[in-house]
Each structure stands twice: as C-alpha cells, then as structure tokens.
Design a protein around this motif. Sequence first.
Motif, PDB file in Angstrom:
ATOM      1  N   SER A   1      62.597  87.748 142.861  1.00  0.00           N
ATOM      2  CA  SER A   1      64.056  87.594 142.797  1.00  0.00           C
ATOM      3  C   SER A   1      64.580  87.003 144.100  1.00  0.00           C
ATOM      4  O   SER A   1      64.411  87.604 145.175  1.00  0.00           O
ATOM      5  N   GLN A   2      65.209  85.856 143.996  1.00  0.00           N
ATOM      6  CA  GLN A   2      65.764  85.204 145.182  1.00  0.00           C
ATOM      7  C   GLN A   2      66.799  86.088 145.857  1.00  0.00           C
ATOM      8  O   GLN A   2      66.824  86.218 147.088  1.00  0.00           O
ATOM      9  N   ALA A   3      67.642  86.720 145.050  1.00  0.00           N
ATOM     10  CA  ALA A   3      68.693  87.578 145.602  1.00  0.00           C
ATOM     11  C   ALA A   3      68.105  88.748 146.380  1.00  0.00           C
ATOM     12  O   ALA A   3      68.579  89.098 147.470  1.00  0.00           O
ATOM     13  N   LEU A   4      67.042  89.364 145.814  1.00  0.00           N
ATOM     14  CA  LEU A   4      66.417  90.499 146.496  1.00  0.00           C
ATOM     15  C   LEU A   4      65.791  90.061 147.809  1.00  0.00           C
ATOM     16  O   LEU A   4      65.952  90.730 148.852  1.00  0.00           O
ATOM     17  N   LEU A   5      65.080  88.936 147.796  1.00  0.00           N
ATOM     18  CA  LEU A   5      64.441  88.453 149.026  1.00  0.00           C
ATOM     19  C   LEU A   5      65.476  88.145 150.099  1.00  0.00           C
ATOM     20  O   LEU A   5      65.268  88.439 151.292  1.00  0.00           O
ATOM     21  N   GLU A   6      66.595  87.574 149.699  1.00  0.00           N
ATOM     22  CA  GLU A   6      67.653  87.277 150.668  1.00  0.00           C
ATOM     23  C   GLU A   6      68.287  88.561 151.193  1.00  0.00           C
ATOM     24  O   GLU A   6      68.573  88.678 152.390  1.00  0.00           O
ATOM     25  N   ASN A   7      68.482  89.553 150.299  1.00  0.00           N
ATOM     26  CA  ASN A   7      69.051  90.830 150.738  1.00  0.00           C
ATOM     27  C   ASN A   7      68.136  91.553 151.714  1.00  0.00           C
ATOM     28  O   ASN A   7      68.608  92.279 152.603  1.00  0.00           O
ATOM     29  N   GLU A   8      66.835  91.354 151.553  1.00  0.00           N
ATOM     30  CA  GLU A   8      65.870  91.992 152.450  1.00  0.00           C
ATOM     31  C   GLU A   8      65.650  91.183 153.729  1.00  0.00           C
ATOM     32  O   GLU A   8      64.838  91.563 154.574  1.00  0.00           O
ATOM     33  N   GLY A   9      66.347  90.062 153.850  1.00  0.00           N
ATOM     34  CA  GLY A   9      66.305  89.288 155.088  1.00  0.00           C
ATOM     35  C   GLY A   9      65.059  88.450 155.249  1.00  0.00           C
ATOM     36  O   GLY A   9      64.455  88.426 156.331  1.00  0.00           O
ATOM     37  N   ILE A  10      64.675  87.722 154.200  1.00  0.00           N
ATOM     38  CA  ILE A  10      63.455  86.914 154.286  1.00  0.00           C
ATOM     39  C   ILE A  10      63.551  85.857 155.380  1.00  0.00           C
ATOM     40  O   ILE A  10      62.556  85.515 156.016  1.00  0.00           O
ATOM     41  N   SER A  11      64.744  85.349 155.638  1.00  0.00           N
ATOM     42  CA  SER A  11      64.908  84.293 156.644  1.00  0.00           C
ATOM     43  C   SER A  11      64.740  84.814 158.064  1.00  0.00           C
ATOM     44  O   SER A  11      64.507  84.039 158.989  1.00  0.00           O
ATOM     45  N   GLN A  12      64.861  86.129 158.231  1.00  0.00           N
ATOM     46  CA  GLN A  12      64.762  86.711 159.574  1.00  0.00           C
ATOM     47  C   GLN A  12      63.421  87.388 159.844  1.00  0.00           C
ATOM     48  O   GLN A  12      63.176  87.854 160.956  1.00  0.00           O
ATOM     49  N   CYS A  13      62.545  87.447 158.846  1.00  0.00           N
ATOM     50  CA  CYS A  13      61.265  88.132 159.068  1.00  0.00           C
ATOM     51  C   CYS A  13      60.292  87.218 159.814  1.00  0.00           C
ATOM     52  O   CYS A  13      60.437  85.998 159.812  1.00  0.00           O
ATOM     53  N   ASP A  14      59.303  87.833 160.456  1.00  0.00           N
ATOM     54  CA  ASP A  14      58.302  87.070 161.205  1.00  0.00           C
ATOM     55  C   ASP A  14      57.163  86.600 160.309  1.00  0.00           C
ATOM     56  O   ASP A  14      56.494  85.613 160.619  1.00  0.00           O
TER      57      ASP A  14
ATOM     58  N   LEU B   1      49.587  88.633 140.325  1.00  0.00           N
ATOM     59  CA  LEU B   1      49.600  87.317 139.685  1.00  0.00           C
ATOM     60  C   LEU B   1      49.528  86.216 140.737  1.00  0.00           C
ATOM     61  O   LEU B   1      50.425  86.110 141.591  1.00  0.00           O
ATOM     62  N   ASP B   2      48.483  85.402 140.697  1.00  0.00           N
ATOM     63  CA  ASP B   2      48.330  84.318 141.664  1.00  0.00           C
ATOM     64  C   ASP B   2      49.517  83.365 141.632  1.00  0.00           C
ATOM     65  O   ASP B   2      50.017  82.939 142.682  1.00  0.00           O
ATOM     66  N   GLU B   3      49.968  83.014 140.417  1.00  0.00           N
ATOM     67  CA  GLU B   3      51.063  82.056 140.290  1.00  0.00           C
ATOM     68  C   GLU B   3      52.334  82.589 140.928  1.00  0.00           C
ATOM     69  O   GLU B   3      53.077  81.851 141.600  1.00  0.00           O
ATOM     70  N   LEU B   4      52.597  83.888 140.754  1.00  0.00           N
ATOM     71  CA  LEU B   4      53.778  84.500 141.354  1.00  0.00           C
ATOM     72  C   LEU B   4      53.679  84.513 142.877  1.00  0.00           C
ATOM     73  O   LEU B   4      54.654  84.232 143.583  1.00  0.00           O
ATOM     74  N   ASN B   5      52.484  84.820 143.378  1.00  0.00           N
ATOM     75  CA  ASN B   5      52.278  84.792 144.827  1.00  0.00           C
ATOM     76  C   ASN B   5      52.573  83.401 145.394  1.00  0.00           C
ATOM     77  O   ASN B   5      53.206  83.256 146.443  1.00  0.00           O
ATOM     78  N   MET B   6      52.103  82.376 144.699  1.00  0.00           N
ATOM     79  CA  MET B   6      52.302  81.006 145.162  1.00  0.00           C
ATOM     80  C   MET B   6      53.787  80.634 145.156  1.00  0.00           C
ATOM     81  O   MET B   6      54.283  80.011 146.107  1.00  0.00           O
ATOM     82  N   ILE B   7      54.495  81.033 144.117  1.00  0.00           N
ATOM     83  CA  ILE B   7      55.923  80.702 144.029  1.00  0.00           C
ATOM     84  C   ILE B   7      56.715  81.388 145.140  1.00  0.00           C
ATOM     85  O   ILE B   7      57.566  80.769 145.800  1.00  0.00           O
ATOM     86  N   ILE B   8      56.439  82.677 145.368  1.00  0.00           N
ATOM     87  CA  ILE B   8      57.154  83.402 146.427  1.00  0.00           C
ATOM     88  C   ILE B   8      56.831  82.795 147.792  1.00  0.00           C
ATOM     89  O   ILE B   8      57.708  82.647 148.650  1.00  0.00           O
ATOM     90  N   SER B   9      55.563  82.431 148.013  1.00  0.00           N
ATOM     91  CA  SER B   9      55.171  81.823 149.293  1.00  0.00           C
ATOM     92  C   SER B   9      55.865  80.480 149.497  1.00  0.00           C
ATOM     93  O   SER B   9      56.308  80.157 150.604  1.00  0.00           O
ATOM     94  N   LEU B  10      55.963  79.685 148.426  1.00  0.00           N
ATOM     95  CA  LEU B  10      56.648  78.396 148.524  1.00  0.00           C
ATOM     96  C   LEU B  10      58.122  78.597 148.869  1.00  0.00           C
ATOM     97  O   LEU B  10      58.698  77.840 149.664  1.00  0.00           O
ATOM     98  N   TYR B  11      58.733  79.628 148.283  1.00  0.00           N
ATOM     99  CA  TYR B  11      60.134  79.909 148.614  1.00  0.00           C
ATOM    100  C   TYR B  11      60.257  80.355 150.076  1.00  0.00           C
ATOM    101  O   TYR B  11      61.170  79.919 150.793  1.00  0.00           O
ATOM    102  N   GLY B  12      59.322  81.206 150.515  1.00  0.00           N
ATOM    103  CA  GLY B  12      59.344  81.634 151.910  1.00  0.00           C
ATOM    104  C   GLY B  12      59.198  80.463 152.860  1.00  0.00           C
ATOM    105  O   GLY B  12      59.849  80.405 153.909  1.00  0.00           O
ATOM    106  N   SER B  13      58.355  79.499 152.488  1.00  0.00           N
ATOM    107  CA  SER B  13      58.196  78.294 153.304  1.00  0.00           C
ATOM    108  C   SER B  13      59.493  77.510 153.380  1.00  0.00           C
ATOM    109  O   SER B  13      59.875  77.012 154.447  1.00  0.00           O
ATOM    110  N   SER B  14      60.204  77.416 152.245  1.00  0.00           N
ATOM    111  CA  SER B  14      61.473  76.677 152.233  1.00  0.00           C
ATOM    112  C   SER B  14      62.551  77.379 153.049  1.00  0.00           C
ATOM    113  O   SER B  14      63.494  76.729 153.519  1.00  0.00           O
TER     114      SER B  14
END
Length: 452
Positions: free
Chosen positions: A284-297, A305-318
């Motif tokens: 969930s994009q909203a949950l990741l943003e609420n948890e402060g993904i942009s500020q984590c190290d 699920l490999d596909e889910l891991n890849m999607i979340i990692s790609l979002y974290g990269s963005s």
Amino acid sequence: MKIIIAGGGKVGATLTRQLSAEGYDLTLMDKNTQVLESVMNSYDVMAVRGNCATMGALHQAGVEDADLLIAVTNADEVNLLCCMTAHAMNPKLHTIARIRNPEYSDQIYKMRDAFGLSLTVNPEKQAAVEIERLLKYPGFLRRETFAKGRVEIVELRISEKSKLCNVALGDLSGITKCRVLVCAVLREGTAIAPSGNFVLRQGDRIFVTAPTDRLTVLLRNLGVITRPVRRVILCGGGRVSYYLASLLQKDGVSVQLIEHSHDRCVELAGLLPDTCIVHGDASSQALLENEGISQCDALVTMTGLDELNMIISLYGSSRGVPQIITKLGHMTSTGIVDELPLGSIIYPKELCCNTIVRYVRAMQNQAGAAISVHAIAGGQLEAVEFLVDETTAHCGQPLKEIKLKPNVLVVSINHGGRTEMPNGESCFRKGDTIVLVTSNRGALLQLNDIFA
C-alpha cells in the motif's frame, strides 16, 4: 559418491542441478510424481517416489550404500525423522537436514547426535545474517567473506555518475587511493575476466577483492556515502524478518516491520519487544508513506511473493531510499532481474546450497578441501578459499613462475594476519590461505587442482 536428496522443492532442485553437474551419483526422493518427472527430464538422476522418512522408501533409494543424505523437504519434522531413520539404517551415513523453525534451534544443537545429524542448515537465518552484513556497508550490492573475515569480495554497480564510469582498470588505484583487485566484471549478463586495459562502462557490475579494513576507504574515495543505518523498514513478517529484526535490535537499529496477518503481528510483538510491528499491506502506497519510507535509511522486502517484493523495492527506489535489499525465494539470478533497480538481491536457497555443496566437496576430498565456496557474477564464477598445507605444490615459488589452469585467478594470499593482493612476485607458504576465482565450477576440489 552416492548422494540421496530428500525433497524436490526449491533447494532440492537447485542442489540436484549443481551436484549433477559435478558428476555425483544422485537419487532424488519426493512424494510428487510431477516433480520427479521434471527433474529426471532435465538431469541424469535416479528418482524414488514415496515418503522419505519411511524405511521402505529409504531402502528403495539405496540408503544402505549411500554416502550422504540431504533432507530438504518443507517440514522440519520430516527432515529430522528422515535423517534419524537413515542413520539407523546406515550408521556410516553423513546426514544434512534443513531446519527452519527457530523453536528447534537449541534442541537440535543439544540432540544432534540423537538425531544422527552431521550438519543443519537454515536458509532464512543465513539470509538474515547476509542482509545484516549488507546494511553495515550500504554501498555494496553483495559481500562474500574469506580468511576469517579479513578479506572480502564485494559487488558494486557502475552508475552514470560513478567515478569509475569510463575508467580503465589500470587507472583504478588513482581513484580508489588503496590497493584493490577487480577480479570479475558482469556486463550484459556475461562474466568477464578483465585486463588492465579493460574500460568500465555504465551498468557494469564489478567484483572487487580487498582486505576488510579497506572497504570504508574504498567507498569514501568512490564518493559513496556510508553513514550508519539507523532506521530500517522490513516488509513481510516471515522467518527471515524475525531473524533479521532480532539481529538489528542487538545492533541498536530502529526497525519497523510491516505484516498483513494480524495473528502473526501479535506473535511477532511478543517475540520482538523492541521492534515496531505494523499491521497492514506492505504494497500500500499510503501505508508506506505514513510509515515514512522517504525518511528511512534502508528498505528490505521479504514477503512471501517475489513479484510483490520487486514492486515494493521499485517503489522504494523511486522514493529515494538510500539502500534497498530484495529477497527472492523462487526466482533465480537472470539478466532481467539484475537490470532492475532492486538494490541488493538475496537468494536464501543459494546461500543454503553453497553451504551444502562445500560440505559435499569436503567429504569427497577430506584432505585439502575448500574452506569456503561462494558463487559470484550471477553464478557464472566461483570464489574458493584453500589452506596451503605440506602437500601443496610450488610453495615459496613466485606466482609468475607457476603455470595455472585456464580461467583461474589468484585474488588474495593471507599470511597469518596479513593480507596480500598478489602480483607476479608473490608466493605462498604452508599455513597461508589462498582465495581463487574460477569459471571451472566444481572442478577445484583441492588446491593442487589449480596447477596446469
């Protein structure tokens, strides 16, 4: 050597592929006929359908004449019973069991003789340890350790802004300001043994050998920021996440663990009192943003699920997360996966298989067997460490006078506590350890095998 593999899942299939390529006499046991047929169509192995924990199935597989049994079914209890039964039928048999449940850790160690165990492996725990090591040096995609932690082969990706982009390897020392050795380059999916004239390009993945104490200097001179990781988001509440959160708690790192199962969240909250457990969907994009993904190290994706891991990692990269680590359980290293901005990629089954393969080779050649074995460059190369003993040829002779087999490169010689990046004048003596990189996977069972 005759080897029985009980369980044709991810680890069993990977072991079958690796060990059959090295010429071992293999028998695969599994309940699933389709699994056995698939393996038999691909590899030259025997197959036995049945319950691998029963005496009848083990007898059919020829356990009385086997040298090694590797139990890697999906159930820890079946693996234990399989090893115990097989050892009772053949007391000289070596047995390896995959045990994943952390609740069994202490009793397995205390009762290993009763269970007839020679070795236990835990892919999830190995993966957690590997991830913790990567978090300590955020600039590296992968780290392989040798010489009791004094030497490492680290993986770096050459980006467009990298100081190494369009630089010839002969000019490398002027940038790194420390002596290191580029032992391999992975370019467009192909492993290359580079010469001094080789020019690095954007997108290359390089494998650098260096003493551990030079890694910080290397990263600093390359302009890679290596500030300590203080806050990590873990996606998925499986066993790898549990083991990793336990390690990070001890390191004083702030951990937020996101898990979709409420019951699992309650269980983890009891097991990990110092970890922030978040109940929710990690995709969930909203949950990741609420948890402060942009500020984590760092962001570590470890759902089932490999596909889910890849999607979340790609979002974290963005979102500009400085360090991303992606766990892949089903997929293997491919050109497509390697080209995506997924950060460091961890394959638990490969870590587990490397440990088992090293044990198998040590059994076949107990004197002078490899101390450690690591697959690098997408599995195309192997880094192997050997101890120099009284049987080793060419002791005290300069490397320039020794003829090695093709595709073998000596990347490090360790004289006690001193590490040397070798040149033509370097030599090794009894008691030293040598790290080699070779494309002849499985062909080097002892150190003397490297000489032409």
